[in-house]
Structure formats: structure tokens, C-alpha cells
Design a protein around this motif. Structure first.
Motif, PDB file in Angstrom:
ATOM      1  N   TRP A 134       0.858  -1.179   0.000  1.00 17.37           N
ATOM      2  CA  TRP A 134       0.000   0.000   0.000  1.00 17.37           C
ATOM      3  C   TRP A 134       0.895   1.230   0.000  1.00 17.37           C
ATOM      4  CZ3 TRP A 134      -0.774   4.333   2.927  1.00 17.37           C
ATOM      5  CH2 TRP A 134      -2.016   4.970   2.829  1.00 17.37           C
ATOM      6  N   GLY A 135       0.521   2.218  -0.790  1.00 15.96           N
ATOM      7  CA  GLY A 135       1.234   3.481  -0.791  1.00 15.96           C
ATOM      8  C   GLY A 135       2.525   3.480  -1.587  1.00 15.96           C
ATOM      9  N   THR A 136       2.776   2.419  -2.348  1.00 15.66           N
ATOM     10  CA  THR A 136       3.976   2.358  -3.180  1.00 15.66           C
ATOM     11  C   THR A 136       3.577   1.983  -4.613  1.00 15.66           C
ATOM     12  OG1 THR A 136       4.427   0.009  -2.821  1.00 15.66           O
ATOM     13  CG2 THR A 136       5.359   1.559  -1.220  1.00 15.66           C
ATOM     14  N   THR A 137       4.515   2.157  -5.515  1.00 19.97           N
ATOM     15  CA  THR A 137       4.289   1.723  -6.893  1.00 19.97           C
ATOM     16  C   THR A 137       5.474   0.887  -7.352  1.00 19.97           C
ATOM     17  OG1 THR A 137       5.298   3.727  -7.817  1.00 19.97           O
ATOM     18  CG2 THR A 137       2.893   3.744  -7.519  1.00 19.97           C
ATOM     19  N   THR A 138       5.263   0.169  -8.412  1.00 19.05           N
ATOM     20  CA  THR A 138       6.301  -0.578  -9.100  1.00 19.05           C
ATOM     21  C   THR A 138       6.075  -0.363 -10.589  1.00 19.05           C
ATOM     22  OG1 THR A 138       7.466  -2.695  -9.237  1.00 19.05           O
ATOM     23  CG2 THR A 138       5.050  -2.784  -9.227  1.00 19.05           C
ATOM     24  N   THR A 139       6.939  -0.923 -11.401  1.00 22.80           N
ATOM     25  CA  THR A 139       6.796  -0.766 -12.851  1.00 22.80           C
ATOM     26  C   THR A 139       6.542  -2.122 -13.497  1.00 22.80           C
ATOM     27  OG1 THR A 139       9.148  -1.061 -13.317  1.00 22.80           O
ATOM     28  CG2 THR A 139       8.381   1.212 -12.845  1.00 22.80           C
ATOM     29  N   TYR A 140       6.059  -2.063 -14.720  1.00 21.86           N
ATOM     30  CA  TYR A 140       5.845  -3.288 -15.490  1.00 21.86           C
ATOM     31  C   TYR A 140       7.174  -4.011 -15.677  1.00 21.86           C
ATOM     32  CZ  TYR A 140       1.385  -1.042 -16.446  1.00 21.86           C
ATOM     33  OH  TYR A 140       0.165  -0.436 -16.309  1.00 21.86           O
ATOM     34  N   GLY A 141       8.229  -3.241 -15.945  1.00 20.52           N
ATOM     35  CA  GLY A 141       9.552  -3.825 -16.125  1.00 20.52           C
ATOM     36  C   GLY A 141      10.070  -4.492 -14.860  1.00 20.52           C
ATOM     37  N   ALA A 142       9.827  -3.877 -13.709  1.00 20.39           N
ATOM     38  CA  ALA A 142      10.278  -4.461 -12.442  1.00 20.39           C
ATOM     39  C   ALA A 142       9.575  -5.789 -12.185  1.00 20.39           C
ATOM     40  CB  ALA A 142      10.035  -3.494 -11.289  1.00 20.39           C
ATOM     41  N   ILE A 143       8.303  -5.864 -12.518  1.00 18.41           N
ATOM     42  CA  ILE A 143       7.587  -7.133 -12.353  1.00 18.41           C
ATOM     43  C   ILE A 143       8.163  -8.169 -13.305  1.00 18.41           C
ATOM     44  CG2 ILE A 143       5.363  -8.291 -12.679  1.00 18.41           C
ATOM     45  CD1 ILE A 143       4.031  -5.777 -11.522  1.00 18.41           C
ATOM     46  N   ALA A 144       8.428  -7.782 -14.541  1.00 19.06           N
ATOM     47  CA  ALA A 144       9.034  -8.703 -15.508  1.00 19.06           C
ATOM     48  C   ALA A 144      10.375  -9.212 -14.984  1.00 19.06           C
ATOM     49  CB  ALA A 144       9.201  -8.015 -16.863  1.00 19.06           C
ATOM     50  N   ASP A 145      11.179  -8.304 -14.428  1.00 19.48           N
ATOM     51  CA  ASP A 145      12.475  -8.699 -13.855  1.00 19.48           C
ATOM     52  C   ASP A 145      12.283  -9.701 -12.718  1.00 19.48           C
ATOM     53  OD1 ASP A 145      13.863  -7.063 -15.617  1.00 19.48           O
ATOM     54  OD2 ASP A 145      14.194  -5.462 -14.131  1.00 19.48           O
ATOM     55  N   ARG A 146      11.341  -9.415 -11.839  1.00 19.24           N
ATOM     56  CA  ARG A 146      11.095 -10.316 -10.702  1.00 19.24           C
ATOM     57  C   ARG A 146      10.629 -11.690 -11.149  1.00 19.24           C
ATOM     58  NH1 ARG A 146       7.647  -7.723  -6.052  1.00 19.24           N
ATOM     59  NH2 ARG A 146       8.032  -9.784  -5.180  1.00 19.24           N
ATOM     60  N   LEU A 147       9.985 -11.736 -12.314  1.00 21.68           N
ATOM     61  CA  LEU A 147       9.539 -13.023 -12.866  1.00 21.68           C
ATOM     62  C   LEU A 147      10.642 -13.714 -13.662  1.00 21.68           C
ATOM     63  CD1 LEU A 147       5.927 -12.075 -14.035  1.00 21.68           C
ATOM     64  CD2 LEU A 147       6.558 -13.576 -12.131  1.00 21.68           C
ATOM     65  N   GLY A 148      11.788 -13.034 -13.814  1.00 21.19           N
ATOM     66  CA  GLY A 148      12.892 -13.620 -14.567  1.00 21.19           C
ATOM     67  C   GLY A 148      12.673 -13.611 -16.063  1.00 21.19           C
ATOM     68  N   LEU A 149      11.890 -12.660 -16.533  1.00 16.62           N
ATOM     69  CA  LEU A 149      11.568 -12.578 -17.962  1.00 16.62           C
ATOM     70  C   LEU A 149      12.621 -11.757 -18.698  1.00 16.62           C
ATOM     71  CD1 LEU A 149       7.744 -11.927 -17.572  1.00 16.62           C
ATOM     72  CD2 LEU A 149       8.874 -14.089 -18.123  1.00 16.62           C
ATOM     73  N   PRO A 150      12.743 -11.964 -19.995  1.00 13.21           N
ATOM     74  CA  PRO A 150      13.735 -11.221 -20.781  1.00 13.21           C
ATOM     75  C   PRO A 150      13.340  -9.760 -20.955  1.00 13.21           C
ATOM     76  CG  PRO A 150      12.382 -12.571 -22.220  1.00 13.21           C
ATOM     77  CD  PRO A 150      11.999 -12.921 -20.808  1.00 13.21           C
ATOM     78  N   PRO A 151      14.321  -8.920 -21.331  1.00  8.53           N
ATOM     79  CA  PRO A 151      14.007  -7.511 -21.599  1.00  8.53           C
ATOM     80  C   PRO A 151      12.880  -7.414 -22.633  1.00  8.53           C
ATOM     81  CG  PRO A 151      16.372  -7.874 -21.619  1.00  8.53           C
ATOM     82  CD  PRO A 151      15.729  -9.236 -21.542  1.00  8.53           C
ATOM     83  N   GLY A 152      12.032  -6.424 -22.449  1.00 12.79           N
ATOM     84  CA  GLY A 152      10.912  -6.241 -23.365  1.00 12.79           C
ATOM     85  C   GLY A 152       9.650  -6.971 -22.951  1.00 12.79           C
ATOM     86  N   ALA A 153       9.734  -7.772 -21.891  1.00  7.27           N
ATOM     87  CA  ALA A 153       8.562  -8.532 -21.450  1.00  7.27           C
ATOM     88  C   ALA A 153       7.570  -7.678 -20.676  1.00  7.27           C
ATOM     89  CB  ALA A 153       9.009  -9.721 -20.602  1.00  7.27           C
ATOM     90  N   SER A 154       7.899  -6.400 -20.497  1.00 12.71           N
ATOM     91  CA  SER A 154       6.989  -5.545 -19.742  1.00 12.71           C
ATOM     92  C   SER A 154       5.628  -5.430 -20.430  1.00 12.71           C
ATOM     93  CB  SER A 154       7.595  -4.163 -19.522  1.00 12.71           C
ATOM     94  OG  SER A 154       7.916  -3.558 -20.745  1.00 12.71           O
ATOM     95  N   ARG A 155       5.589  -5.566 -21.752  1.00  9.57           N
ATOM     96  CA  ARG A 155       4.294  -5.527 -22.459  1.00  9.57           C
ATOM     97  C   ARG A 155       3.423  -6.719 -22.073  1.00  9.57           C
ATOM     98  NH1 ARG A 155       3.935  -1.871 -26.893  1.00  9.57           N
ATOM     99  NH2 ARG A 155       5.952  -0.914 -27.317  1.00  9.57           N
ATOM    100  N   ALA A 156       4.024  -7.884 -21.954  1.00  9.03           N
ATOM    101  CA  ALA A 156       3.270  -9.071 -21.545  1.00  9.03           C
ATOM    102  C   ALA A 156       2.760  -8.908 -20.122  1.00  9.03           C
ATOM    103  CB  ALA A 156       4.138 -10.321 -21.669  1.00  9.03           C
ATOM    104  N   VAL A 157       3.593  -8.310 -19.268  1.00  7.14           N
ATOM    105  CA  VAL A 157       3.174  -8.026 -17.892  1.00  7.14           C
ATOM    106  C   VAL A 157       2.010  -7.039 -17.914  1.00  7.14           C
ATOM    107  CG1 VAL A 157       3.871  -6.928 -15.719  1.00  7.14           C
ATOM    108  CG2 VAL A 157       5.384  -8.591 -16.838  1.00  7.14           C
ATOM    109  N   GLY A 158       2.104  -6.027 -18.771  1.00  7.97           N
ATOM    110  CA  GLY A 158       1.017  -5.057 -18.895  1.00  7.97           C
ATOM    111  C   GLY A 158      -0.281  -5.702 -19.337  1.00  7.97           C
ATOM    112  N   ALA A 159      -0.194  -6.640 -20.270  1.00  9.86           N
ATOM    113  CA  ALA A 159      -1.402  -7.334 -20.738  1.00  9.86           C
ATOM    114  C   ALA A 159      -2.012  -8.164 -19.606  1.00  9.86           C
ATOM    115  CB  ALA A 159      -1.074  -8.212 -21.941  1.00  9.86           C
TER     116      ALA A 159
END
Length: 171
Positions: free
Chosen positions: A94-119
Motif C-alpha cells: 500500500w502506498g507504493t508503486t512498481t513498474t511493469y519492467g520491475a515485475i518482468a524482472d522479478r519473474l525472470g523474464l527477458p528484456p521487453g517482457a513488460s508488455r506481456a506483464v502489462g497485458a
């Protein structure tokens, strides 16, 4: 979103972000829909469901600023990948934010996977409870929200997170 007559229950409730329809199946919260239909009278419970009553109570507490972590039995429908993203959403405090890219990184996904996270984020059937509003663009801007950017900004302000619109108002 309307209640499925076989094993589903729904509840319409008012909120600061509009009328919400909560849907439960088998004593699990499965969906929260924005802009509940006018025929759903707020407070009307279609079918007995303690989980809906508790979900409404917790949402009321959240919108009043008194609840920061939801404790509800959830069963959102989605793919394995979507569930991995949603599981991480549940860990964004609560009260914080993260990015689509940070979630992709935490999932161990390759660069550019932030779009899949966004979907996957956009397909989240349990907005607010699984806080997809806490995910912002890499530059901190508000991007993509199934309920609209105005709702996203309102939810972030409710959690005392300054948005770029708030920053602009300072100058």
C-alpha cells in the motif's frame, strides 16, 4: 458482469471509483467489475455469500483509508502466466508503486517482457484487491488501467502516492 445462476453470487456496492459489482463462486471472490449495471441496486446481494459481505466490508475499510492489506479467499480465472503476475501484484505494498519492467524482472523474464506483464495486469479480474493500480510506467507516468486512468489516479491518491498530475499542480 452479471451473476452466473449456477453457483455464483454477486453484490453491487457504491465506491469512490463508481459502482462495483463483486462476484463470488464457491466461497471465493472471483471478480470485481467497474460500472455495475444500473439494475444492480447497491447493497443487493444475489445469493447468500459470506465472502461477498466480507469483501464489501474490506473494500469500504480500504476506501476509508483504514485497510491496507486485503485478506480474502480469491480465485481469479486466468492463465498460469497471468497468475504469476497477479501473485506479484499482491505483494506491492500500500502506498507504493512498481513498474511493469520491475515485475518482468522479478519473474525472470527477458528484456521487453513488460508488455506481456502489462497485458496480464490489464486482464486482472480483481482490481483494487490485487492492486494493479500500483503499477506505473518506467518513467513513473500512469499508464494503462482497465478502469481508466482517472480511477487509477484516484486510487493512488487514496494511498497518498503523488501522481504526475499532482506533481504538475505543485508548479
Amino acid at each position: 458482469m452479471a451473476a452466473d445462476p449456477v453457483g455464483a453470487h454477486s453484490l453491487v456496492m457504491p465506491s469512490p471509483i463508481g459502482r462495483l459489482e463483486l462476484l463470488a463462486r464457491d466461497e471465493h471472490l472471483v471478480a470485481i467489475g467497474f460500472d455495475a449495471a444500473p439494475d444492480g441496486t447497491p447493497g443487493t446481494l444475489r445469493g447468500a455469500s459470506p465472502v461477498l459481505v466480507e469483501a464489501r466490508r474490506q473494500l469500504v475499510e480500504y476506501f476509508a483509508g483504514r485497510l491496507r492489506v486485503f485478506d480474502l479467499p480469491l480465485r481469479p480465472r486466468g492463465t498460469d502466466f497471468q497468475h504469476r503476475v497477479w501473485d506479484l501484484l499482491a505483494t506491492v505494498p500500500w502506498g507504493t508503486t512498481t513498474t511493469y519492467g520491475a515485475i518482468a524482472d522479478r519473474l525472470g523474464l527477458p528484456p521487453g517482457a513488460s508488455r506481456a506483464v502489462g497485458a496480464a495486469n490489464g486482464a486482472n479480474p480483481l482490481p483494487v484487491v490485487l492492486p494493479c493500480h500500483r503499477v506505473v510506467g518506467s518513467d513513473g507516468t500512469l499508464t494503462g488501467y482497465a478502469g481508466g486512468l482517472e480511477r487509477k489516479a484516484l486510487l493512488l491518491r487514496l494511498e497518498n502516492v503523488a501522481t504526475e498530475a499532482d506533481q504538475g499542480a505543485l508548479f
